[in-house]
Design a protein around this motif. Structure first.
Motif, PDB file in Angstrom:
ATOM      1  N   PRO A  81      28.721  41.847  28.537  1.00  0.00           N
ATOM      2  CA  PRO A  81      28.087  42.029  29.851  1.00  0.00           C
ATOM      3  C   PRO A  81      28.707  41.112  30.906  1.00  0.00           C
ATOM      4  CG  PRO A  81      26.435  41.816  28.124  1.00  0.00           C
ATOM      5  CD  PRO A  81      27.752  41.467  27.496  1.00  0.00           C
ATOM      6  N   ASP A  82      28.633  41.529  32.159  1.00  0.00           N
ATOM      7  CA  ASP A  82      29.212  40.750  33.254  1.00  0.00           C
ATOM      8  C   ASP A  82      28.671  39.327  33.301  1.00  0.00           C
ATOM      9  OD1 ASP A  82      30.615  42.981  33.900  1.00  0.00           O
ATOM     10  OD2 ASP A  82      29.760  43.241  35.906  1.00  0.00           O
ATOM     11  N   ALA A  83      27.371  39.169  33.119  1.00  0.00           N
ATOM     12  CA  ALA A  83      26.779  37.835  33.206  1.00  0.00           C
ATOM     13  C   ALA A  83      27.340  36.906  32.138  1.00  0.00           C
ATOM     14  CB  ALA A  83      25.255  37.940  33.068  1.00  0.00           C
ATOM     15  N   VAL A  84      27.565  37.440  30.935  1.00  0.00           N
ATOM     16  CA  VAL A  84      28.132  36.637  29.848  1.00  0.00           C
ATOM     17  C   VAL A  84      29.587  36.280  30.169  1.00  0.00           C
ATOM     18  CG1 VAL A  84      28.751  36.615  27.398  1.00  0.00           C
ATOM     19  CG2 VAL A  84      26.589  37.642  28.140  1.00  0.00           C
ATOM     20  N   LEU A  85      30.334  37.241  30.672  1.00  0.00           N
ATOM     21  CA  LEU A  85      31.733  36.983  31.019  1.00  0.00           C
ATOM     22  C   LEU A  85      31.845  35.925  32.118  1.00  0.00           C
ATOM     23  CD1 LEU A  85      33.130  40.628  30.964  1.00  0.00           C
ATOM     24  CD2 LEU A  85      33.754  38.788  29.394  1.00  0.00           C
ATOM     25  N   ARG A  86      31.013  36.020  33.124  1.00  0.00           N
ATOM     26  CA  ARG A  86      31.048  35.020  34.214  1.00  0.00           C
ATOM     27  C   ARG A  86      30.759  33.626  33.672  1.00  0.00           C
ATOM     28  NH1 ARG A  86      28.071  39.017  37.151  1.00  0.00           N
ATOM     29  NH2 ARG A  86      29.392  40.045  38.707  1.00  0.00           N
ATOM     30  N   ALA A  87      29.760  33.521  32.828  1.00  0.00           N
ATOM     31  CA  ALA A  87      29.378  32.211  32.292  1.00  0.00           C
ATOM     32  C   ALA A  87      30.501  31.618  31.452  1.00  0.00           C
ATOM     33  CB  ALA A  87      28.106  32.341  31.463  1.00  0.00           C
ATOM     34  N   ALA A 115      41.692  34.849  27.815  1.00  0.00           N
ATOM     35  CA  ALA A 115      42.345  36.108  27.489  1.00  0.00           C
ATOM     36  C   ALA A 115      41.247  37.148  27.352  1.00  0.00           C
ATOM     37  CB  ALA A 115      43.134  35.985  26.193  1.00  0.00           C
ATOM     38  N   ILE A 116      41.297  38.173  28.175  1.00  0.00           N
ATOM     39  CA  ILE A 116      40.283  39.229  28.132  1.00  0.00           C
ATOM     40  C   ILE A 116      40.899  40.423  27.424  1.00  0.00           C
ATOM     41  CG2 ILE A 116      38.704  40.641  29.478  1.00  0.00           C
ATOM     42  CD1 ILE A 116      38.899  38.562  31.698  1.00  0.00           C
ATOM     43  N   ILE A 117      40.327  40.772  26.274  1.00  0.00           N
ATOM     44  CA  ILE A 117      40.894  41.789  25.400  1.00  0.00           C
ATOM     45  C   ILE A 117      39.997  43.037  25.358  1.00  0.00           C
ATOM     46  CG2 ILE A 117      42.023  40.009  24.013  1.00  0.00           C
ATOM     47  CD1 ILE A 117      39.827  40.417  21.904  1.00  0.00           C
ATOM     48  N   TYR A 166      38.441  48.238  32.174  1.00  0.00           N
ATOM     49  CA  TYR A 166      39.388  47.588  33.091  1.00  0.00           C
ATOM     50  C   TYR A 166      38.889  47.525  34.542  1.00  0.00           C
ATOM     51  CZ  TYR A 166      43.362  47.049  36.217  1.00  0.00           C
ATOM     52  OH  TYR A 166      44.181  46.655  37.234  1.00  0.00           O
ATOM     53  N   PRO A 167      38.405  48.624  35.153  1.00  0.00           N
ATOM     54  CA  PRO A 167      37.971  48.525  36.558  1.00  0.00           C
ATOM     55  C   PRO A 167      36.866  47.486  36.757  1.00  0.00           C
ATOM     56  CG  PRO A 167      38.180  50.820  35.885  1.00  0.00           C
ATOM     57  CD  PRO A 167      38.296  50.000  34.634  1.00  0.00           C
ATOM     58  N   ARG A 168      35.930  47.419  35.826  1.00  0.00           N
ATOM     59  CA  ARG A 168      34.832  46.451  35.931  1.00  0.00           C
ATOM     60  C   ARG A 168      35.343  45.023  35.804  1.00  0.00           C
ATOM     61  NH1 ARG A 168      31.593  44.023  32.054  1.00  0.00           N
ATOM     62  NH2 ARG A 168      32.551  45.246  30.392  1.00  0.00           N
ATOM     63  N   ILE A 169      36.277  44.796  34.868  1.00  0.00           N
ATOM     64  CA  ILE A 169      36.818  43.448  34.665  1.00  0.00           C
ATOM     65  C   ILE A 169      37.638  43.024  35.877  1.00  0.00           C
ATOM     66  CG2 ILE A 169      38.325  42.027  33.234  1.00  0.00           C
ATOM     67  CD1 ILE A 169      35.640  42.798  31.940  1.00  0.00           C
ATOM     68  N   ARG A 170      38.418  43.922  36.402  1.00  0.00           N
ATOM     69  CA  ARG A 170      39.234  43.596  37.581  1.00  0.00           C
ATOM     70  C   ARG A 170      38.328  43.221  38.762  1.00  0.00           C
ATOM     71  NH1 ARG A 170      41.948  46.558  41.826  1.00  0.00           N
ATOM     72  NH2 ARG A 170      43.917  45.532  42.358  1.00  0.00           N
ATOM     73  N   ALA A 171      37.272  43.999  38.973  1.00  0.00           N
ATOM     74  CA  ALA A 171      36.340  43.698  40.058  1.00  0.00           C
ATOM     75  C   ALA A 171      35.649  42.351  39.832  1.00  0.00           C
ATOM     76  CB  ALA A 171      35.303  44.813  40.173  1.00  0.00           C
ATOM     77  N   LEU A 172      35.309  42.048  38.594  1.00  0.00           N
ATOM     78  CA  LEU A 172      34.653  40.781  38.280  1.00  0.00           C
ATOM     79  C   LEU A 172      35.579  39.601  38.583  1.00  0.00           C
ATOM     80  CD1 LEU A 172      32.498  40.032  35.154  1.00  0.00           C
ATOM     81  CD2 LEU A 172      34.286  38.444  35.838  1.00  0.00           C
ATOM     82  N   LEU A 173      36.836  39.701  38.184  1.00  0.00           N
ATOM     83  CA  LEU A 173      37.781  38.614  38.421  1.00  0.00           C
ATOM     84  C   LEU A 173      38.060  38.446  39.914  1.00  0.00           C
ATOM     85  CD1 LEU A 173      40.271  39.203  35.466  1.00  0.00           C
ATOM     86  CD2 LEU A 173      38.598  37.356  35.696  1.00  0.00           C
ATOM     87  N   GLU A 177      48.327  42.875  41.805  1.00  0.00           N
ATOM     88  CA  GLU A 177      49.233  43.971  42.156  1.00  0.00           C
ATOM     89  C   GLU A 177      49.102  45.165  41.216  1.00  0.00           C
ATOM     90  OE1 GLU A 177      53.164  42.374  42.187  1.00  0.00           O
ATOM     91  OE2 GLU A 177      52.602  40.603  43.370  1.00  0.00           O
ATOM     92  N   ALA A 178      48.219  45.070  40.220  1.00  0.00           N
ATOM     93  CA  ALA A 178      48.143  46.110  39.185  1.00  0.00           C
ATOM     94  C   ALA A 178      47.523  47.399  39.686  1.00  0.00           C
ATOM     95  CB  ALA A 178      47.347  45.587  37.997  1.00  0.00           C
ATOM     96  N   GLY A 179      46.577  47.299  40.619  1.00  0.00           N
ATOM     97  CA  GLY A 179      45.918  48.491  41.115  1.00  0.00           C
ATOM     98  C   GLY A 179      45.054  49.129  40.039  1.00  0.00           C
ATOM     99  N   GLU A 180      44.735  50.403  40.235  1.00  0.00           N
ATOM    100  CA  GLU A 180      43.923  51.137  39.264  1.00  0.00           C
ATOM    101  C   GLU A 180      44.844  51.701  38.186  1.00  0.00           C
ATOM    102  OE1 GLU A 180      40.679  51.152  39.284  1.00  0.00           O
ATOM    103  OE2 GLU A 180      40.721  49.918  41.093  1.00  0.00           O
TER     104      GLU A 180
END
Length: 242
Positions: free
Chosen positions: A159-165, A174-176, A182-189, A216-219
């Motif tokens: 979950p996003d909250a766990v990743l942020r913490a 390293a996010i595997i 991917y879109p959610r992780i990119r937005a979170l970062l 620069e990765a884009g979608e």
């Protein structure tokens, strides 16, 4: 317990994809095994086998482990149950079994599920392999961590909250298992101000590898074999210049 003449189970890490990254020990045991087992899709070929295909001597028994690609655990567990029974038959007959595992067997490797089913009954040897983690750092050309840095390995489905913490607690991450996440992780970062210090890598060490700064990765349609590396302090390993 099985008798003293039982075969030996080998868990061979075969690396991230480049056949030249196979270790000498894994190569020796691969060629010596009477039975070679490997995970594969229900329909299609095995990536693990493709890595070592040029090294197989021929004449070995092959045991494909057809693992369903689903988020439900039960179908995969049934596949490992069935494979363990078949392997046990070979081991009881005195035949050594080499199980191929992409990357490293004990770093998110499929071999651990067979290890859990067979290690108490048969002799087992695990041969480490080059992991996707170190392979991605190598192709990007940036160290994972330096000095007293803490490094977190974070599965993208968290979950996003766990990743942020966990990102807040780590110097590098390293996010595997990106895939559809991917879109959610990119937005979170991006929201955490880390996108400028991150790299996206897919299919590291293979001819079709792709690596690009995340900003620069884009979608992209991130495949299973993809990863994002991020360091909160940037190039922390460089000696500061006056």
């Amino acid at each position: 317990m099985t008798g003293r003449h039982a075969g030996r189970l080998w868990g061979l890490g075969v690396g991230p994809g480049d056949p030249e990254l196979l270790t000498l020990k894994a190569l020796r045991l691969l060629r010596a095994a009477a039975v070679v087992a490997y995970p594969t899709l229900e329909e299609g070929s095995s990536f693990a086998r493709s890595i070592v295909a040029g090294f197989l001597p021929g004449g070995q028994r092959e045991l494909p482990i057809r693992v369903p690609m689903t988020t439900e655990r039960a179908p995969a567990q049934r596949a490992y149950d069935a494979a363990a029974v078949e392997m046990a038959g070979h081991l009881e007959a005195g035949r050594d079994v080499a199980v191929l595992c992409e990357g490293d067997p004990f770093f998110y490797g499929s071999f651990m599920y067979l290890f859990g089913r067979l290690a108490e009954r048969f002799p087992v040897e695990v041969v480490p392999g080059v992991s996707s983690l170190t392979a991605c750092a190598a192709v990007v050309g940036q160290p994972l961590a330096a000095r007293n840095d803490s490094l977190a390995v974070l599965p993208a489905p968290l979950p996003d909250a766990v990743l942020r913490a966990r990102l807040a607690e780590a110097d590098a991450a390293a996010i595997i298992k990106l895939g559809r996440h991917y879109p959610r992780i990119r937005a979170l970062l991006e929201a955490e101000g880390l996108a400028e210090r991150a790299h996206y890598v897919e299919r590291a060490t293979l001819p079709e590898q792709r690596l690009v700064p995340l900003a620069e990765a884009g979608e992209v349609a991130a495949p299973y074999f993809s990863m994002i590396l991020v360091h909160r302090r940037g190039e922390a390993w460089r000696w500061p210049k006056d």
